[in-house]
Design an enzyme around this catalytic site. Structure first.
Site, short mmCIF file in Angstrom:
data_model
loop_
_atom_site.label_atom_id
_atom_site.label_comp_id
_atom_site.label_asym_id
_atom_site.label_seq_id
_atom_site.Cartn_x
_atom_site.Cartn_y
_atom_site.Cartn_z
N GLU A 1 -12.46 15.64 -2.41
CA GLU A 1 -12.53 17.06 -2.72
C GLU A 1 -13.98 17.43 -3.02
O GLU A 1 -14.81 16.54 -3.26
CB GLU A 1 -11.62 17.39 -3.90
CG GLU A 1 -10.15 17.15 -3.60
CD GLU A 1 -9.22 17.53 -4.74
OE1 GLU A 1 -9.72 17.99 -5.81
OE2 GLU A 1 -7.99 17.38 -4.58
N ARG B 1 -42.46 -3.56 26.28
CA ARG B 1 -43.65 -2.93 25.72
C ARG B 1 -44.78 -3.96 25.59
O ARG B 1 -44.58 -5.05 25.02
CB ARG B 1 -43.30 -2.34 24.35
CG ARG B 1 -44.47 -1.82 23.55
CD ARG B 1 -45.09 -0.58 24.15
NE ARG B 1 -45.99 0.05 23.20
CZ ARG B 1 -46.88 0.97 23.53
NH1 ARG B 1 -46.99 1.36 24.81
NH2 ARG B 1 -47.66 1.51 22.63
N GLU C 1 -22.00 1.23 -4.21
CA GLU C 1 -21.75 1.04 -5.64
C GLU C 1 -20.26 0.84 -5.91
O GLU C 1 -19.86 0.01 -6.74
CB GLU C 1 -22.29 2.24 -6.42
CG GLU C 1 -23.81 2.33 -6.48
CD GLU C 1 -24.44 2.76 -5.15
OE1 GLU C 1 -25.62 2.47 -4.95
OE2 GLU C 1 -23.74 3.38 -4.32
N HIS D 1 -39.72 0.02 18.15
CA HIS D 1 -39.99 1.06 19.14
C HIS D 1 -41.28 1.84 18.84
O HIS D 1 -41.76 2.59 19.70
CB HIS D 1 -38.82 2.06 19.19
CG HIS D 1 -37.66 1.58 20.01
ND1 HIS D 1 -36.79 0.60 19.60
CD2 HIS D 1 -37.22 1.98 21.24
CE1 HIS D 1 -35.86 0.42 20.52
NE2 HIS D 1 -36.10 1.22 21.53
N GLY D 2 -41.81 1.68 17.65
CA GLY D 2 -43.05 2.40 17.29
C GLY D 2 -42.83 3.90 17.35
O GLY D 2 -41.78 4.42 17.00
N GLU E 1 -15.75 5.53 3.33
CA GLU E 1 -14.76 4.62 2.74
C GLU E 1 -15.27 3.97 1.45
O GLU E 1 -14.91 2.84 1.14
CB GLU E 1 -14.33 3.53 3.74
CG GLU E 1 -14.00 4.02 5.12
CD GLU E 1 -12.83 4.98 5.18
OE1 GLU E 1 -12.32 5.37 4.11
OE2 GLU E 1 -12.42 5.36 6.28
N TRP F 1 -14.39 16.57 3.67
CA TRP F 1 -14.79 15.42 4.48
C TRP F 1 -13.64 14.84 5.29
O TRP F 1 -13.42 13.64 5.28
CB TRP F 1 -15.46 14.34 3.63
CG TRP F 1 -16.62 14.80 2.83
CD1 TRP F 1 -16.74 14.81 1.48
CD2 TRP F 1 -17.86 15.33 3.35
NE1 TRP F 1 -17.97 15.32 1.10
CE2 TRP F 1 -18.68 15.65 2.23
CE3 TRP F 1 -18.35 15.58 4.63
CZ2 TRP F 1 -19.95 16.19 2.37
CZ3 TRP F 1 -19.62 16.12 4.76
CH2 TRP F 1 -20.41 16.42 3.64
#
Length: 401
Positions: free
Chosen positions: A131, A284, A383, A354-355, A379, A160
């Site tokens: 809620e 790369r 914590e 990927h830089g 879910e 949600w």
């Protein structure tokens, strides 16, 4: 990828199902996922394909028209689908939580009515606990059901809901003080209602409104919504299991399945991030050679692959524990916690490999970078998982002095 995240001891049927899903992901999801995600477009064609494959009935018993497969099979399929696009795995996750809750806790009439239609994908499921002011404190639910003759009247606001708009059945957890005296523990005065509705937005049945999609940083395509009940009348035979006061336990049983699912999603996203990172590192070039030949990048790849393997192993263990009929809240909590944290780290390392191009929407890793944080929350936050893990450990290792 042929070597990472392999699962020992699978049956021929399980391997065949996974091979079919993997081919579908490679051909039908990965090529279009980023474009659909950037448009925040519901992947109807992909969902129709999953329906044709029978995946909406994967865990539903054969007697109700499903495939009758295990949670492990389902989790491994989710891992493959999330590897293609995490939002698609979210579409089937909430459906299966509701189907699982019906299978485990529904009356025979409820199972006979809903499960065959759910197996075909004709009824799509969503479930609702949270809620606006609730967060992880489920005991603070204020939405309420009041008995009125042979019906209950529901009022309150939920938050949600994955599949809130596209679903046609929502399992809703509310307070129901009827039959439970004042002072009863909150978790003993909650009931799950099976709420049927029309797909879409606005007023989807008298007293029930789905306002619209919540705009999110990632996890796009799938619709995430609120749900507003204002005098919503539900027949008494739509109380899950036919008895009030059991909703909290029913939902927590479903959430254990959901936590295995989220762990599987984390494994799938992490595996895709590793695939993108190791591929880009070999393409790369810097300082006259592929960056994969630089020790710093090799260290990253080694750490990423190890995390993918560890998360996968814990997810498989949690699924198998649930399939055995044993309590698995410890294993599910550990798997969800580790897989979501490792997923975030693997995605970030792939992003770094990927830089500057990782920051471009042209590259798939940009999408994964926005999707991974949802797994840290869905879910139950890290914590909450650590609270569950800690309490269970104290039960198992109780000092006998």
């Amino acid at each position: 990828m042929a070597r990472l995240a392999q699962t020992a001891g699978l049956t021929d049927i399980q391997r065949e199902i996974l091979s079919t899903v993997r081919d579908f992901v490679d051909k039908e999801i990965i090529p279009v996922a980023t474009e659909l995600e950037h448009r925040d477009e519901y992947p109807q064609q992909i969902v129709d394909g999953l329906k044709e494959l029978g995946l909406f009935g994967l865990m539903i018993p054969e007697e109700y028209g499903g495939l009758g497969e295990s949670l492990l099979t389902y989790a491994l399929c989710v891992e493959e689908i999330a590897r293609g696009w995490m939002s698609v795995s979210g579409i089937i996750n909430t459906h299966f939580i509701v189907a699982y809750m019906l299978k485990q806790h529904g009356t025979e009439e409820q199972k006979s009515y809903f499960l065959p239609k759910m197996a075909l994908g004709d009824i799509r499921g969503a479930f609702s606990m949270s809620e606006p002011a609730l967060g992880s404190d489920v005991s603070a639910i204020t939405s309420k059901a009041v008995k009125d003759g042979e019906e209950y009247v529901l009022n309150g606001q939920k938050m949600w809901l994955t599949n809130g708009g596209t679903s046609s059945l929502v399992a809703v957890l509310v307070r129901s003080d009827e039959g439970h005296p004042e002072g009863t523990a909150p978790h003993k005065s909650m009931t799950t209602f099976l709420v049927e509705k029309e797909p879409g937005f606005g007023e989807v049945r008298p007293g029930l409104t789905i306002p619209g999609k919540i705009d999110k940083m990632g996890y796009k395509g799938v619709d995430t919504t609120e749900l507003i009940m204002d005098g919503l009348r539900i027949p008494a035979d739509r109380v899950l299991g036919g008895v009030t006061g059991r909703g909290f336990y029913q939902m927590m049983d479903g959430v254990e399945v959901g936590r295995v699912n989220v762990a599987a999603r984390g494994c799938g996203v992490a595996q895709r991030a590793f695939e993108l990172g190791v591929q880009y590192a070999q393409q790369r070039h810097t300082f006259g050679k592929p960056i994969a030949q630089h020790q710093a990048i090799q260290f990253k790849l080694a750490e990423m692959a190890t995390k993918v393997e560890a998360a996968h192993a814990m997810m498989v263990n949690a699924a198998r524990k649930k399939d055995s009929g044993e309590r698995n809240d410890l294993e599910a909590g550990m798997a969800k916690y580790l897989a979501s944290e490792y997923c975030k780290e693997v995605v970030e390392d792939a992003f770094r490999i990927h830089g500057g191009y990782g920051f471009s929407k042209e590259y798939e890793i940009e999408r994964l970078y926005r999707e991974a944080p949802m797994l840290l929350i869905g879910e139950g936050t890290a914590e909450i998982q650590k609270m569950i893990i800690g309490r269970r450990l104290l039960e198992e290792y109780r000092f006998q002095g």
